[in-house]
Scaffold this active site. Structure first.
Site, short mmCIF file in Angstrom:
data_model
loop_
_atom_site.label_atom_id
_atom_site.label_comp_id
_atom_site.label_asym_id
_atom_site.label_seq_id
_atom_site.Cartn_x
_atom_site.Cartn_y
_atom_site.Cartn_z
N ASP A 18 0.51 -0.97 -0.04
CA ASP A 18 0.24 0.03 0.63
C ASP A 18 0.35 1.19 -0.13
O ASP A 18 2.31 1.33 0.60
CB ASP A 18 -1.37 0.15 1.03
CG ASP A 18 -1.93 0.44 0.96
OD1 ASP A 18 -2.44 1.42 0.27
OD2 ASP A 18 -2.71 1.22 2.20
N ASN A 20 1.30 3.83 -2.81
CA ASN A 20 1.97 3.76 -4.04
C ASN A 20 1.59 5.28 -4.08
O ASN A 20 1.75 6.36 -5.11
CB ASN A 20 1.50 3.58 -4.66
CG ASN A 20 2.02 1.64 -5.08
OD1 ASN A 20 3.10 1.50 -4.07
ND2 ASN A 20 1.61 0.43 -5.90
N ARG A 31 -0.17 8.92 -10.02
CA ARG A 31 -0.42 7.93 -9.44
C ARG A 31 0.50 7.02 -10.17
O ARG A 31 0.89 5.96 -9.17
CB ARG A 31 -2.19 7.97 -9.32
CG ARG A 31 -2.46 8.45 -8.30
CD ARG A 31 -4.07 8.24 -8.33
NE ARG A 31 -3.84 7.05 -7.32
CZ ARG A 31 -4.71 7.12 -5.96
NH1 ARG A 31 -4.59 7.57 -5.43
NH2 ARG A 31 -3.57 5.13 -5.70
N HIS A 35 2.65 3.29 -9.03
CA HIS A 35 3.23 1.98 -9.35
C HIS A 35 3.84 1.56 -10.01
O HIS A 35 4.35 0.42 -9.43
CB HIS A 35 1.45 1.82 -10.03
CG HIS A 35 -0.32 1.88 -9.13
ND1 HIS A 35 -0.23 2.41 -8.34
CD2 HIS A 35 -1.37 2.83 -9.91
CE1 HIS A 35 -1.44 2.37 -7.91
NE2 HIS A 35 -2.41 3.01 -8.96
N GLU A 65 -12.28 -5.18 -5.42
CA GLU A 65 -12.51 -4.08 -4.82
C GLU A 65 -11.52 -2.74 -5.98
O GLU A 65 -12.26 -1.58 -5.90
CB GLU A 65 -12.09 -3.47 -3.40
CG GLU A 65 -13.30 -3.96 -3.07
CD GLU A 65 -12.21 -5.23 -1.78
OE1 GLU A 65 -11.27 -5.58 -2.70
OE2 GLU A 65 -13.73 -6.16 -1.58
N ASN A 66 -10.39 -3.03 -6.39
CA ASN A 66 -10.00 -1.91 -7.22
C ASN A 66 -10.12 -2.00 -8.31
O ASN A 66 -10.30 -0.96 -9.12
CB ASN A 66 -7.95 -2.03 -7.17
CG ASN A 66 -7.64 -1.91 -6.36
OD1 ASN A 66 -6.05 -3.09 -6.21
ND2 ASN A 66 -7.35 -1.96 -5.37
N ARG A 186 1.92 -4.80 5.59
CA ARG A 186 1.12 -3.89 5.89
C ARG A 186 2.05 -2.83 5.10
O ARG A 186 2.43 -2.02 5.96
CB ARG A 186 -0.35 -3.79 5.99
CG ARG A 186 -0.80 -2.64 5.62
CD ARG A 186 -1.98 -2.03 5.65
NE ARG A 186 -2.83 -1.66 4.40
CZ ARG A 186 -4.29 -1.26 3.97
NH1 ARG A 186 -4.94 -2.70 4.66
NH2 ARG A 186 -4.60 -0.83 2.99
C1 FPP Z 1 -1.81 0.34 -3.33
O1 FPP Z 1 -1.43 1.40 -3.47
C2 FPP Z 1 -1.24 -0.71 -4.43
C3 FPP Z 1 -2.10 -1.29 -5.66
C4 FPP Z 1 -3.29 -0.88 -5.52
C5 FPP Z 1 -1.69 -2.06 -6.47
C6 FPP Z 1 0.19 -2.74 -6.05
C7 FPP Z 1 0.49 -2.77 -7.00
C8 FPP Z 1 1.77 -2.73 -7.41
C9 FPP Z 1 2.87 -2.56 -6.98
C10 FPP Z 1 2.66 -2.19 -8.82
C11 FPP Z 1 2.16 -3.79 -10.61
C12 FPP Z 1 2.39 -5.31 -9.99
C13 FPP Z 1 2.83 -5.98 -10.20
C14 FPP Z 1 2.73 -7.25 -9.48
C15 FPP Z 1 3.66 -6.11 -11.29
P1 FPP Z 1 -2.59 2.85 -3.13
O2 FPP Z 1 -2.46 3.03 -4.55
O3 FPP Z 1 -3.57 2.38 -2.78
O4 FPP Z 1 -1.80 4.03 -2.72
P2 FPP Z 1 -2.77 5.23 -2.24
O5 FPP Z 1 -3.37 4.19 -0.39
O6 FPP Z 1 -1.55 5.81 -1.32
O7 FPP Z 1 -3.33 5.80 -2.99
#
Ligand code: FPP
Length: 242
Positions: A18, A20, A31, A35, A65-66, A186
């Site tokens: 979490d 990114n 954003r 990622h 949910e994503n 986490r």
């Molecule tokens: C949460 O950060 C992360 C995700 C929803 C996706 C995870 C994806 C990756 C790490 C990259 C691609 C994965 C692979 C396996 C190549 P968020 O966007 O919820 O962060 P925030 O809460 O700070 O907005």
């Protein structure tokens, strides 16, 4: 100096990656670039786990949910996943890593699904480590599917409901055949499970760190393992009984 007890490594580590988006905001970039940097942290983490001898690594790469995120972000995440698979397959192969997935893979777009099937097929014989990607995964959905399958099997005479218990329910879950995670990490300072592995984490040690996922390093992983090694896992018993 981070001191690891090499005789007491978690067999299975699960990670909620979490932060990114917040990392991107902090660096005043979009954003998607967050990622992208997160995908690099995935590579480092996979390599570290393989090097130090972790047997199972489950990464929460995309939750059910994503799907509700803006279409451009969903597309970018799918693109990153496809790119990761294309570029990393030979590395996974070289490192003897088997790729598996949990979640509703059929909902992924056909080209990502195709890449995923190829990657799974070509690594199926590897046995040094399992990299298990949770994609379109939800813990509650996992349990609901399991219950539906049990009912189906019962209707077809394949299983007697009375045979199902807490020790064998796992064979109906996406994680069938895998041990439950010993350690769940986490990142980003949130103290939630967010519908990740629900059944499977009944006795998992939880570790929360403020580090945002794109900044997560080998040392951060080792610190999580040290914290895990300081815990006494009692599984409901007393210290004296262990
Ligand atoms: C949460 O950060 C992360 C995700 C929803 C996706 C995870 C994806 C990756 C790490 C990259 C691609 C994965 C692979 C396996 C190549 P968020 O966007 O919820 O962060 P925030 O809460 O700070 O907005």
């Amino acid at each position: 100096m981070i001191k690891i007890d090499w005789n007491n490594l978690p067999q299975h580590i699960a990670i909620i990656m979490d932060g990114n988006g917040r990392w991107a905001k902090k660096h005043t970039i979009g954003r998607v670039r967050g990622h992208k940097k997160g995908a690099l942290a995935v590579k480092t983490t996979v390599r570290t786990c393989r090097e130090i001898g972790i047997k199972y690594l489950t990464l929460f790469a995309f939750s059910i949910e994503n799907w509700g995120r803006p279409a451009e972000e969903v597309e970018a995440l799918m693109f990153l996943l496809e790119e990761y698979l294309t570029k990393e397959i030979s590395n996974l192969q070289k490192q003897g890593i088997k790729l598996t997935t949990i979640g509703e893979i059929d909902r992924l777009n056909p080209s990502v699904k195709e890449k995923l099937l190829q990657a799974k097929e070509s690594t199926v014989k590897n046995d040094k480590m399992i990299l298990n990607l949770a994609l379109s995964y939800g813990g509650r959905d996992d349990i609901i599917y399991a219950v539906k399958k049990i009912i189906q099997d019962n209707n077809n005479g394949k299983v007697d409901i009375n045979e199902i218990n807490r020790n064998n329910f796992n064979r109906y879950l996406y994680t069938c055949g895998m041990p439950d995670p010993d350690l769940l990490i986490r990142t980003s300072g949130e103290y939630r499970i967010s519908n990740f592995l629900l059944w499977q984490i009944a006795y998992t040690e939880l570790y929360f760190t403020k580090v945002l996922w794109p900044d997560f390093t080998k040392d951060d992983l080792l610190r999580a393992i040290v914290s895990y090694q300081k815990r006494e896992r009692r599984f409901g018993l007393t210290s004296e009984q262990l």
